[in-house]
Design an enzyme around this catalytic site. Structure first.
Site, PDB file in Angstrom:
ATOM      1  N   SER A 124       0.834  -1.202   0.000  1.00 15.66           N
ATOM      2  CA  SER A 124       0.000   0.000   0.000  1.00 15.66           C
ATOM      3  C   SER A 124       0.866   1.249   0.000  1.00 15.66           C
ATOM      4  O   SER A 124       1.965   1.249   0.579  1.00 15.66           O
ATOM      5  CB  SER A 124      -0.859  -0.010   1.267  1.00 15.66           C
ATOM      6  OG  SER A 124      -1.476   1.238   1.458  1.00 15.66           O
ATOM      7  N   TYR A 148      -1.286  -0.704  11.053  1.00 12.90           N
ATOM      8  CA  TYR A 148      -1.663  -1.332   9.772  1.00 12.90           C
ATOM      9  C   TYR A 148      -0.568  -1.094   8.728  1.00 12.90           C
ATOM     10  O   TYR A 148      -0.084  -2.025   8.084  1.00 12.90           O
ATOM     11  CB  TYR A 148      -3.011  -0.761   9.277  1.00 12.90           C
ATOM     12  CG  TYR A 148      -3.194  -0.910   7.789  1.00 12.90           C
ATOM     13  CD1 TYR A 148      -3.427  -2.167   7.219  1.00 12.90           C
ATOM     14  CD2 TYR A 148      -3.107   0.190   6.929  1.00 12.90           C
ATOM     15  CE1 TYR A 148      -3.552  -2.309   5.842  1.00 12.90           C
ATOM     16  CE2 TYR A 148      -3.234   0.058   5.564  1.00 12.90           C
ATOM     17  CZ  TYR A 148      -3.452  -1.198   5.023  1.00 12.90           C
ATOM     18  OH  TYR A 148      -3.561  -1.334   3.660  1.00 12.90           O
ATOM     19  N   LYS A 152       2.428  -3.681   6.634  1.00 14.43           N
ATOM     20  CA  LYS A 152       2.783  -3.735   5.203  1.00 14.43           C
ATOM     21  C   LYS A 152       4.292  -3.532   5.040  1.00 14.43           C
ATOM     22  O   LYS A 152       4.939  -4.220   4.251  1.00 14.43           O
ATOM     23  CB  LYS A 152       2.020  -2.660   4.421  1.00 14.43           C
ATOM     24  CG  LYS A 152       0.509  -2.849   4.386  1.00 14.43           C
ATOM     25  CD  LYS A 152       0.114  -4.043   3.532  1.00 14.43           C
ATOM     26  CE  LYS A 152      -1.395  -4.238   3.452  1.00 14.43           C
ATOM     27  NZ  LYS A 152      -1.778  -5.518   2.847  1.00 14.43           N
TER      28      LYS A 152
HETATM   29  C1  UD1 Z   1      -6.762   5.493   3.832  1.00 13.45           C
HETATM   30  C2  UD1 Z   1      -5.810   4.921   4.854  1.00 13.45           C
HETATM   31  C3  UD1 Z   1      -4.710   4.174   4.148  1.00 13.45           C
HETATM   32  C4  UD1 Z   1      -5.290   3.130   3.198  1.00 13.45           C
HETATM   33  C5  UD1 Z   1      -6.239   3.790   2.219  1.00 13.45           C
HETATM   34  C6  UD1 Z   1      -6.916   2.754   1.355  1.00 13.45           C
HETATM   35  C7  UD1 Z   1      -5.911   6.455   6.783  1.00 13.45           C
HETATM   36  C8  UD1 Z   1      -5.179   7.483   7.569  1.00 13.45           C
HETATM   37  N1  UD1 Z   1      -5.267   5.973   5.701  1.00 13.45           N
HETATM   38  O1  UD1 Z   1      -6.052   6.458   3.075  1.00 13.45           O
HETATM   39  O2  UD1 Z   1      -3.873   3.545   5.092  1.00 13.45           O
HETATM   40  O3  UD1 Z   1      -4.249   2.490   2.493  1.00 13.45           O
HETATM   41  O4  UD1 Z   1      -7.234   4.497   2.954  1.00 13.45           O
HETATM   42  O5  UD1 Z   1      -7.722   3.332   0.400  1.00 13.45           O
HETATM   43  O6  UD1 Z   1      -7.006   6.059   7.104  1.00 13.45           O
HETATM   44  N2  UD1 Z   1     -12.232  11.989   3.614  1.00 13.45           N
HETATM   45  C9  UD1 Z   1     -13.248  12.869   3.943  1.00 13.45           C
HETATM   46  N3  UD1 Z   1     -14.409  12.337   4.474  1.00 13.45           N
HETATM   47  C10 UD1 Z   1     -14.590  11.002   4.701  1.00 13.45           C
HETATM   48  C11 UD1 Z   1     -13.537  10.105   4.364  1.00 13.45           C
HETATM   49  C12 UD1 Z   1     -12.364  10.626   3.835  1.00 13.45           C
HETATM   50  O7  UD1 Z   1     -13.136  14.067   3.751  1.00 13.45           O
HETATM   51  O8  UD1 Z   1     -15.645  10.602   5.194  1.00 13.45           O
HETATM   52  C13 UD1 Z   1     -11.016  12.520   2.975  1.00 13.45           C
HETATM   53  C14 UD1 Z   1      -9.726  12.232   3.712  1.00 13.45           C
HETATM   54  O9  UD1 Z   1      -9.441  13.252   4.641  1.00 13.45           O
HETATM   55  C15 UD1 Z   1      -8.723  12.170   2.535  1.00 13.45           C
HETATM   56  C16 UD1 Z   1      -9.551  11.611   1.383  1.00 13.45           C
HETATM   57  O10 UD1 Z   1     -10.907  11.871   1.722  1.00 13.45           O
HETATM   58  O11 UD1 Z   1      -8.296  13.470   2.176  1.00 13.45           O
HETATM   59  C17 UD1 Z   1      -9.369  10.123   1.173  1.00 13.45           C
HETATM   60  O12 UD1 Z   1      -9.585   9.433   2.393  1.00 13.45           O
HETATM   61  P1  UD1 Z   1      -9.607   7.836   2.487  1.00 13.45           P
HETATM   62  O13 UD1 Z   1     -10.515   7.281   1.455  1.00 13.45           O
HETATM   63  O14 UD1 Z   1      -9.869   7.458   3.898  1.00 13.45           O
HETATM   64  O15 UD1 Z   1      -8.134   7.408   2.033  1.00 13.45           O
HETATM   65  P2  UD1 Z   1      -6.697   7.828   2.643  1.00 13.45           P
HETATM   66  O16 UD1 Z   1      -6.821   8.695   3.829  1.00 13.45           O
HETATM   67  O17 UD1 Z   1      -5.857   8.311   1.522  1.00 13.45           O
END
Ligand code: UD1
Length: 339
Positions: A124, A148, A152
């Site tokens: 990842s 997590y 990896k």
């Molecule tokens: C997350 C995980 C990462 C994992 C990846 C898989 C964390 C810190 N990291 O990454 O380890 O490999 O998913 O896809 O959890 N966001 C919102 N609202 C929400 C959900 C997310 O605004 O309800 C934003 C987040 O702040 C971020 C973006 O959307 O900027 C993507 O979030 P997310 O899908 O959770 O992925 P990652 O944080 O990149």
């Protein structure tokens, strides 16, 4: 080729199993169904018009793993099985190290005994931690920020050590950016248990009314619209990357690592807008504080995968949202209660 797929009933595993069958490979899925359902495999078989051998085995059951791998035989393993919830890993680190690291060690011992030494591992971009030196190349240091991510990282290290010590091993470490979307049929897709933490599945559930609105975590990041930027990649492009890696490993020994991403970043607001367009409905949202541990920007430099594997992502954000929407619309409660 006969390919054993651990975690093959899960999100990326089921899409990859479909691509393997379509490419004429024989597939044996090894899964404990802790976060997946056999229904995904029934749908894969329906789409491919061919059969998968399914073995319900937990990788922590060392003897069962040895038996199933010894009996199945095969040419290669694609290893997806693992726990993946960041928040849960912080609360229950031992569960994560046990399941992911020990499970992988059991798998490797069994593979070695069976003489199967070709492995594609599901890593990842989380191994890059909070690094914001974008675009991220494979040379960026590993610096995961949670248990997590560290599982990896540790598994990557174990695999490097293994192939250095024994030159019969051929190993690919695939560092996924943000996998989203679903097969274009809408028959298979991601079925997260509980409330999804990741953006796309949450947005999709808002679109079908399972939640009122999306909370946008932070609108004061140093990005064009203030919201976080990520490299979303269509799960079918990701699946294709696994087949390309398998093909590469046929003629190479050692450990190789590749970023699998599009090389393009999209902000949270861009994703919400693209999804609203795909679904033809409003996606209500409101701004909320930053989520601890989130980076402002993360996207891949995927040029090594192109140079070595001839692979690049082909589907854009609109297609990711259209396919994710079709899956969500046709299966509002995932595999549990499909239409
Ligand atoms: C997350 C995980 C990462 C994992 C990846 C898989 C964390 C810190 N990291 O990454 O380890 O490999 O998913 O896809 O959890 N966001 C919102 N609202 C929400 C959900 C997310 O605004 O309800 C934003 C987040 O702040 C971020 C973006 O959307 O900027 C993507 O979030 P997310 O899908 O959770 O992925 P990652 O944080 O990149």
């Amino acid at each position: 080729m006969k390919v054993l797929v651990t975690g093959g009933a899960g999100y990326i595993g089921s899409h990859t199993s479909l691509c393997l069958l379509e490419a004429g490979h024989e597939v044996v899925v090894i899964d404990n169904l802790s976060n997946s359902q056999v229904k995904s495999l029934e749908r894969v078989q329906q789409l491919a018009g061919s059969n998968i051998a399914f073995r319900k085995v937990d990788l922590l059951d060392e003897r069962a793993v040895e038996t199933v791998i010894g009996q199945s035989g095969g040419d290669a393993v694609i290893h997806f099985a693992g726990l993946k919830a960041v928040g849960e890993s912080v609360e229950k680190p031992l569960k994560y190290y046990q399941n992911n690291v020990v499970g992988t060690l059991n798998l490797l011992h069994a593979m070695d005994r069976a003489g199967i030494r070709t492995l594609v591992f599901s890593s990842s971009a989380t191994v890059y931690g909070a690094s914001e030196e974008v675009p991220l190349t494979e040379k960026a240091p590993m610096d995961a920020t949670n248990p997590y991510g560290r599982t990896k990282e540790q598994i990557e290290d174990i695999l490097c050590d293994l192939s250095s010590a024994d030159r019969r091993w051929s190993i690919a470490l695939l560092r996924y950016f943000n996998p989203v979307g679903a097969h274009e049929s809408g028959l298979i897709g991601e079925d997260p248990s509980g409330v999804p933490n990741n953006l796309l599945p949450f947005v999709a559930q808002v679109a079908v009314g399972r939640h009122e609105r999306v909370l946008v975590y932070g609108n004061d990041y140093p990005t064009p619209d203030g919201t976080g930027v990520r490299d979303y990649i269509h799960v079918m492009d990701l699946a294709a990357g696994h087949l390309a890696a398998l093909d590469f490993l046929k003629s190479k020994v050692g450990t190789f690592r590749w970023n699998l991403g599009t090389g393009r970043g999209s902000s949270v607001l861009e994703v919400i807008r693209a999804f609203a367009d795909a679904a033809g409905r409003q996606i209500p949202y409101e701004f909320a504080p930053r989520r601890p541990g989130d980076a402002a920007v993360s996207y891949a430099d995927p040029s090594s995968a192109l140079a070595d594997l001839g692979w690049s992502a082909r589907r854009n954000l609109a297609q990711m949202c259209e396919d994710q929407w079709r899956w969500q619309r046709d299966n509002p409660l995932g595999y549990g209660e499909s239409n």
